[in-house]
Write a protein that holds these residues in place. Sequence first.
Motif, mmCIF file in Angstrom:
data_model
loop_
_atom_site.group_PDB
_atom_site.id
_atom_site.type_symbol
_atom_site.label_atom_id
_atom_site.label_comp_id
_atom_site.label_asym_id
_atom_site.label_seq_id
_atom_site.Cartn_x
_atom_site.Cartn_y
_atom_site.Cartn_z
ATOM 1 N N ILE A 101 23.445 2.548 11.192
ATOM 2 C CA ILE A 101 22.957 3.831 11.712
ATOM 3 C C ILE A 101 24.125 4.771 11.981
ATOM 4 O O ILE A 101 24.099 5.936 11.607
ATOM 5 C CB ILE A 101 22.121 3.647 12.999
ATOM 6 C CG1 ILE A 101 20.763 3.054 12.671
ATOM 7 C CG2 ILE A 101 21.926 4.975 13.711
ATOM 8 C CD1 ILE A 101 19.918 2.778 13.889
ATOM 9 N N GLU A 102 25.163 4.255 12.631
ATOM 10 C CA GLU A 102 26.309 5.096 12.953
ATOM 11 C C GLU A 102 26.980 5.605 11.675
ATOM 12 O O GLU A 102 27.322 6.792 11.571
ATOM 13 C CB GLU A 102 27.305 4.326 13.816
ATOM 14 C CG GLU A 102 28.439 5.186 14.337
ATOM 15 C CD GLU A 102 29.278 4.453 15.358
ATOM 16 O OE1 GLU A 102 29.524 5.043 16.427
ATOM 17 O OE2 GLU A 102 29.690 3.293 15.092
ATOM 18 N N LYS A 103 27.132 4.736 10.704
ATOM 19 C CA LYS A 103 27.784 5.112 9.448
ATOM 20 C C LYS A 103 26.963 6.153 8.678
ATOM 21 O O LYS A 103 27.501 7.115 8.136
ATOM 22 C CB LYS A 103 27.984 3.867 8.578
ATOM 23 C CG LYS A 103 28.651 4.139 7.261
ATOM 24 C CD LYS A 103 28.795 2.847 6.469
ATOM 25 C CE LYS A 103 29.332 3.132 5.076
ATOM 26 N NZ LYS A 103 29.340 1.931 4.253
ATOM 27 N N GLU A 104 25.648 5.978 8.622
ATOM 28 C CA GLU A 104 24.793 6.840 7.814
ATOM 29 C C GLU A 104 24.429 8.161 8.484
ATOM 30 O O GLU A 104 24.144 9.137 7.803
ATOM 31 C CB GLU A 104 23.521 6.096 7.405
ATOM 32 C CG GLU A 104 23.790 4.950 6.446
ATOM 33 C CD GLU A 104 22.544 4.168 6.066
ATOM 34 O OE1 GLU A 104 21.449 4.435 6.626
ATOM 35 O OE2 GLU A 104 22.665 3.281 5.202
ATOM 36 N N THR A 105 24.394 8.195 9.816
ATOM 37 C CA THR A 105 23.948 9.413 10.515
ATOM 38 C C THR A 105 25.041 10.115 11.306
ATOM 39 O O THR A 105 24.879 11.282 11.648
ATOM 40 C CB THR A 105 22.802 9.102 11.496
ATOM 41 O OG1 THR A 105 23.307 8.276 12.550
ATOM 42 C CG2 THR A 105 21.626 8.441 10.810
ATOM 43 N N GLY A 106 26.091 9.397 11.655
ATOM 44 C CA GLY A 106 27.115 9.971 12.519
ATOM 45 C C GLY A 106 26.734 9.923 13.983
ATOM 46 O O GLY A 106 27.480 10.396 14.837
#
Length: 121
Positions: free
Chosen positions: A63-68
Motif C-alpha cells: 500500500i505504501e509503495k503503490e499509493t504513497g
Amino acid sequence: MSDSFTLVSRSILEKPFYKDSETVHLLLHLHFRMRHKENVFQLENGEIVTVAPGQVVVSKRQIEKETGIDKTTAYRILDRLEAVGEVSQVKRPDYRLITLKNRVARKKSEPPLSRGSEPGY
C-alpha cells in the motif's frame, strides 16, 4: 496493466470521508486493484489465497509503495472504511484481504463518450 476500467458512483461525493483526500485516494486505489474474476495467489510467505471478484489482497508495504500513503495511516484508513461499511477485511499478520462492499463490476474498454453525450457535461 489492463484496458478495463472501473465506474465510480457520484454518491462518493456524499460520503462522510469525501473531504479526507487520503481516504478517497486509498478507496479509489482499492477499486482499481480489485479482482474482476476469481484468482489464486501465492503470497511472499508461501500462503495460498483465493481472491474472489470484488476483493484485493494488500500488505502494508505494498500500500505504501503503490499509493504513497504511510503504511500505518493506510491500515487506520482501512479500519475507518470498514466502520462506515465501504469494505470488510480479513486481517492476517502479513496482509489483509479486502472486500469492497459497494463495488461496480469492471468492464472492458469501450469507446469514450463524446463530449455532451452524458448529462452533466
